[in-house]
Write a protein that holds these residues in place. Structure first.
Motif, PDB file in Angstrom:
ATOM      1  N   LEU A 122       0.841  -1.199   0.000  1.00  0.00           N
ATOM      2  CA  LEU A 122       0.000   0.000   0.000  1.00  0.00           C
ATOM      3  C   LEU A 122       0.878   1.251   0.000  1.00  0.00           C
ATOM      4  O   LEU A 122       0.630   2.206  -0.743  1.00  0.00           O
ATOM      5  CB  LEU A 122      -0.921   0.002   1.219  1.00  0.00           C
ATOM      6  N   LEU A 123       1.907   1.262   0.831  1.00  0.00           N
ATOM      7  CA  LEU A 123       2.800   2.410   0.911  1.00  0.00           C
ATOM      8  C   LEU A 123       3.536   2.634  -0.406  1.00  0.00           C
ATOM      9  O   LEU A 123       3.715   3.775  -0.844  1.00  0.00           O
ATOM     10  CB  LEU A 123       3.809   2.202   2.043  1.00  0.00           C
ATOM     11  N   GLU A 124       3.946   1.558  -1.033  1.00  0.00           N
ATOM     12  CA  GLU A 124       4.712   1.661  -2.275  1.00  0.00           C
ATOM     13  C   GLU A 124       3.831   1.843  -3.501  1.00  0.00           C
ATOM     14  O   GLU A 124       4.329   1.944  -4.622  1.00  0.00           O
ATOM     15  CB  GLU A 124       5.588   0.420  -2.435  1.00  0.00           C
ATOM     16  N   GLY A 125       2.504   1.882  -3.298  1.00  0.00           N
ATOM     17  CA  GLY A 125       1.591   2.102  -4.414  1.00  0.00           C
ATOM     18  C   GLY A 125       1.330   0.873  -5.256  1.00  0.00           C
ATOM     19  O   GLY A 125       0.773   0.984  -6.360  1.00  0.00           O
ATOM     20  N   LYS A 126       1.704  -0.306  -4.770  1.00  0.00           N
ATOM     21  CA  LYS A 126       1.480  -1.541  -5.522  1.00  0.00           C
ATOM     22  C   LYS A 126       0.080  -2.097  -5.309  1.00  0.00           C
ATOM     23  O   LYS A 126      -0.369  -2.965  -6.054  1.00  0.00           O
ATOM     24  CB  LYS A 126       2.521  -2.592  -5.119  1.00  0.00           C
ATOM     25  N   LEU A 127      -0.601  -1.632  -4.280  1.00  0.00           N
ATOM     26  CA  LEU A 127      -1.987  -2.003  -4.010  1.00  0.00           C
ATOM     27  C   LEU A 127      -2.805  -0.733  -3.805  1.00  0.00           C
ATOM     28  O   LEU A 127      -2.281   0.285  -3.350  1.00  0.00           O
ATOM     29  CB  LEU A 127      -2.100  -2.856  -2.737  1.00  0.00           C
ATOM     30  N   THR A 128      -4.082  -0.793  -4.120  1.00  0.00           N
ATOM     31  CA  THR A 128      -5.009   0.295  -3.797  1.00  0.00           C
ATOM     32  C   THR A 128      -5.958  -0.185  -2.709  1.00  0.00           C
ATOM     33  O   THR A 128      -6.139  -1.387  -2.523  1.00  0.00           O
ATOM     34  CB  THR A 128      -5.821   0.738  -5.023  1.00  0.00           C
ATOM     35  N   GLY A 129      -6.549   0.753  -2.005  1.00  0.00           N
ATOM     36  CA  GLY A 129      -7.416   0.404  -0.894  1.00  0.00           C
ATOM     37  C   GLY A 129      -8.655  -0.367  -1.278  1.00  0.00           C
ATOM     38  O   GLY A 129      -9.300  -0.990  -0.430  1.00  0.00           O
ATOM     39  N   GLU A 130      -9.020  -0.359  -2.544  1.00  0.00           N
ATOM     40  CA  GLU A 130     -10.233  -1.027  -2.987  1.00  0.00           C
ATOM     41  C   GLU A 130     -10.003  -2.459  -3.443  1.00  0.00           C
ATOM     42  O   GLU A 130     -10.953  -3.165  -3.759  1.00  0.00           O
ATOM     43  CB  GLU A 130     -10.883  -0.225  -4.120  1.00  0.00           C
ATOM     44  N   GLU A 131      -8.751  -2.900  -3.481  1.00  0.00           N
ATOM     45  CA  GLU A 131      -8.478  -4.259  -3.930  1.00  0.00           C
ATOM     46  C   GLU A 131      -8.886  -5.262  -2.865  1.00  0.00           C
ATOM     47  O   GLU A 131      -8.824  -4.984  -1.659  1.00  0.00           O
ATOM     48  CB  GLU A 131      -7.005  -4.410  -4.292  1.00  0.00           C
ATOM     49  N   GLU A 132      -9.276  -6.444  -3.295  1.00  0.00           N
ATOM     50  CA  GLU A 132      -9.799  -7.467  -2.391  1.00  0.00           C
ATOM     51  C   GLU A 132      -8.804  -7.814  -1.291  1.00  0.00           C
ATOM     52  O   GLU A 132      -9.186  -8.095  -0.159  1.00  0.00           O
ATOM     53  CB  GLU A 132     -10.156  -8.729  -3.194  1.00  0.00           C
ATOM     54  N   GLU A 133      -7.502  -7.784  -1.595  1.00  0.00           N
ATOM     55  CA  GLU A 133      -6.484  -8.129  -0.610  1.00  0.00           C
ATOM     56  C   GLU A 133      -6.522  -7.209   0.595  1.00  0.00           C
ATOM     57  O   GLU A 133      -6.063  -7.584   1.675  1.00  0.00           O
ATOM     58  CB  GLU A 133      -5.103  -8.080  -1.251  1.00  0.00           C
ATOM     59  N   CYS A 134      -7.051  -6.000   0.432  1.00  0.00           N
ATOM     60  CA  CYS A 134      -7.043  -5.022   1.513  1.00  0.00           C
ATOM     61  C   CYS A 134      -8.320  -5.048   2.341  1.00  0.00           C
ATOM     62  O   CYS A 134      -8.412  -4.343   3.345  1.00  0.00           O
ATOM     63  CB  CYS A 134      -6.844  -3.612   0.950  1.00  0.00           C
ATOM     64  N   ARG A 135      -9.277  -5.833   1.944  1.00  0.00           N
ATOM     65  CA  ARG A 135     -10.574  -5.791   2.635  1.00  0.00           C
ATOM     66  C   ARG A 135     -10.498  -6.328   4.054  1.00  0.00           C
ATOM     67  O   ARG A 135     -11.329  -6.002   4.890  1.00  0.00           O
ATOM     68  CB  ARG A 135     -11.622  -6.558   1.835  1.00  0.00           C
ATOM     69  N   SER A 136      -9.511  -7.161   4.332  1.00  0.00           N
ATOM     70  CA  SER A 136      -9.350  -7.676   5.691  1.00  0.00           C
ATOM     71  C   SER A 136      -8.479  -6.770   6.551  1.00  0.00           C
ATOM     72  O   SER A 136      -8.298  -7.031   7.737  1.00  0.00           O
ATOM     73  CB  SER A 136      -8.717  -9.073   5.653  1.00  0.00           C
ATOM     74  N   ILE A 149      -0.533   9.459   9.513  1.00  0.00           N
ATOM     75  CA  ILE A 149       0.766  10.062   9.251  1.00  0.00           C
ATOM     76  C   ILE A 149       1.762   8.928   9.053  1.00  0.00           C
ATOM     77  O   ILE A 149       1.769   7.956   9.804  1.00  0.00           O
ATOM     78  CB  ILE A 149       1.219  10.970  10.409  1.00  0.00           C
ATOM     79  N   VAL A 150       2.575   9.049   8.019  1.00  0.00           N
ATOM     80  CA  VAL A 150       3.608   8.051   7.750  1.00  0.00           C
ATOM     81  C   VAL A 150       4.961   8.622   8.188  1.00  0.00           C
ATOM     82  O   VAL A 150       5.353   9.709   7.763  1.00  0.00           O
ATOM     83  CB  VAL A 150       3.652   7.660   6.264  1.00  0.00           C
ATOM     84  N   ALA A 233       1.396   9.686   1.286  1.00  0.00           N
ATOM     85  CA  ALA A 233       2.101  10.030   2.521  1.00  0.00           C
ATOM     86  C   ALA A 233       3.492   9.417   2.547  1.00  0.00           C
ATOM     87  O   ALA A 233       4.448  10.046   3.016  1.00  0.00           O
ATOM     88  CB  ALA A 233       1.294   9.540   3.727  1.00  0.00           C
ATOM     89  N   PHE A 234       3.629   8.205   2.033  1.00  0.00           N
ATOM     90  CA  PHE A 234       4.932   7.554   1.980  1.00  0.00           C
ATOM     91  C   PHE A 234       5.886   8.351   1.086  1.00  0.00           C
ATOM     92  O   PHE A 234       7.059   8.552   1.437  1.00  0.00           O
ATOM     93  CB  PHE A 234       4.777   6.127   1.452  1.00  0.00           C
ATOM     94  N   LYS A 235       5.396   8.807  -0.060  1.00  0.00           N
ATOM     95  CA  LYS A 235       6.231   9.618  -0.961  1.00  0.00           C
ATOM     96  C   LYS A 235       6.655  10.913  -0.286  1.00  0.00           C
ATOM     97  O   LYS A 235       7.790  11.364  -0.457  1.00  0.00           O
ATOM     98  CB  LYS A 235       5.469   9.908  -2.245  1.00  0.00           C
ATOM     99  N   GLU A 236       5.737  11.527   0.477  1.00  0.00           N
ATOM    100  CA  GLU A 236       6.076  12.762   1.173  1.00  0.00           C
ATOM    101  C   GLU A 236       7.154  12.522   2.228  1.00  0.00           C
ATOM    102  O   GLU A 236       8.108  13.297   2.339  1.00  0.00           O
ATOM    103  CB  GLU A 236       4.829  13.356   1.833  1.00  0.00           C
ATOM    104  N   ALA A 237       6.999  11.452   3.007  1.00  0.00           N
ATOM    105  CA  ALA A 237       7.988  11.148   4.040  1.00  0.00           C
ATOM    106  C   ALA A 237       9.347  10.837   3.427  1.00  0.00           C
ATOM    107  O   ALA A 237      10.390  11.264   3.939  1.00  0.00           O
ATOM    108  CB  ALA A 237       7.498   9.970   4.894  1.00  0.00           C
ATOM    109  N   PHE A 238       9.338  10.104   2.317  1.00  0.00           N
ATOM    110  CA  PHE A 238      10.599   9.769   1.650  1.00  0.00           C
ATOM    111  C   PHE A 238      11.273  11.031   1.111  1.00  0.00           C
ATOM    112  O   PHE A 238      12.493  11.201   1.233  1.00  0.00           O
ATOM    113  CB  PHE A 238      10.349   8.778   0.514  1.00  0.00           C
TER     114      PHE A 238
END
Length: 286
Positions: A122-136, A149-150, A233-238
């Motif tokens: 999620l932080l690296e942008g490889k997943l979005t919040g709407e993908e099934e993997e994130c539902r849990s 905040i990251v 947020a991850f990009k901003e912190a980096f």
């Protein structure tokens, strides 16, 4: 990846067999499933304060007025609460079987992709919040009204596990916080905080330096909302970490919202930056 339909099926089967209503809450006390799909009765029967009290108690079971609770643990932390109508004695056998079934569901899902791996993607942008993997991933999907905040913590290579352990102890009161290794000597920490990133960053830096006896840099993003905001947020912190190392080497804390002229220069094209440096410092500087 945990199927919401599978969790609902377990709860409905319990009611069909035992003829008692049942419900399932996640590790933060948020409702995941209720027998018959009726969310009103468990919400009214068990207040959020009672759920949080049970989660904080450390007990495996808890008896209320006309209902009982059973803790579901997996991967070293509480993963959920199973609620059943009636007394502990009336429900114990069937409830423990259901809890065992739910544990196996969580375990099977965890073997596919753990919570830290999901957060990292999620932080690296490889997943979005709407993908099934994130539902849990309910700790980050729900109760995020405070925003996230990251933080990025950079230290010595090999320190990642110790840094994660210190953060886990330091923020033990906040069950929604999570730390994950990003690379050698680099750890990301996601935490819901009400506009306290500078104070939190200082606390993180001082605690890690004091307990591990190492020097670290801590960068912080601005506040974001929802799972999809974590990548930004991850990009901003980096960016704050990289800009801080170039323009503010004497500082250990770098906030994206307080980068000043260093942040402006960092985002300029290279030829413009070179021209600026020549104008200010002379032609022999570069």
């Amino acid at each position: 990846m945990i199927s919401e339909e599978l969790l609902q099926e377990c709860i409905d089967e319990y009611k069909a067999v035992c003829h008692r209503k049942a419900a399932l809450f996640d590790g933060n006390g948020e409702l995941l499933a209720a027998s018959g799909g009726d969310a009103s009765w468990p919400e009214s029967l068990l207040s959020m304060e009672k759920r949080e009290a049970f989660l904080a108690s450390g007990g495996e079971v808890w008896a209320g007025e006309g209902f009982c609770l059973f803790r579901i643990q997996w991967d070293g932390r509480t993963n959920g609460i199973f609620l059943a109508e009636g007394t502990i004695e009336e429900n114990r056998g069937a409830a423990l079987m259901t809890v065992g079934c739910l544990k196996r569901i969580y375990t099977a899902a965890g073997k596919r992709k753990g919570r830290k791996q999901i957060l990292k993607e999620l932080l690296e942008g490889k997943l979005t919040g709407e993908e099934e993997e994130c539902r849990s991933f309910n700790r980050f999907r729900k109760r995020g009204e405070d925003g996230w905040i990251v933080f990025l913590i950079e230290g010595n290579e090999g320190c990642e596990g110790d840094v994660e352990a210190v953060l886990s102890e330091l923020f033990a009161f906040e069950k929604r916080a999570e730390a994950v290794k990003i690379g050698e000597g680099l750890v990301a920490f996601v935490c819901p905080l009400p506009d306290q990133e500078e104070a939190a960053a200082l606390t993180i830096s001082d605690t890690i330096s004091g307990e591990l006896m190492i020097k670290v840099r801590v960068a912080a993003s601005r506040k974001v909302y929802g799972l999809d905001g974590l990548s930004k947020a991850f990009k901003e912190a980096f960016a704050a970490l990289e800009i801080g190392k170039i323009f503010y080497r004497d500082r250990q804390i770098h906030l994206f919202g307080s980068l000043g002229i260093g942040g402006l220069i960092y985002h300029l094209p290279v030829p413009v930056c070179e021209g600026f440096i020549r104008d200010v410092f002379g032609t022999d500087t570069i």
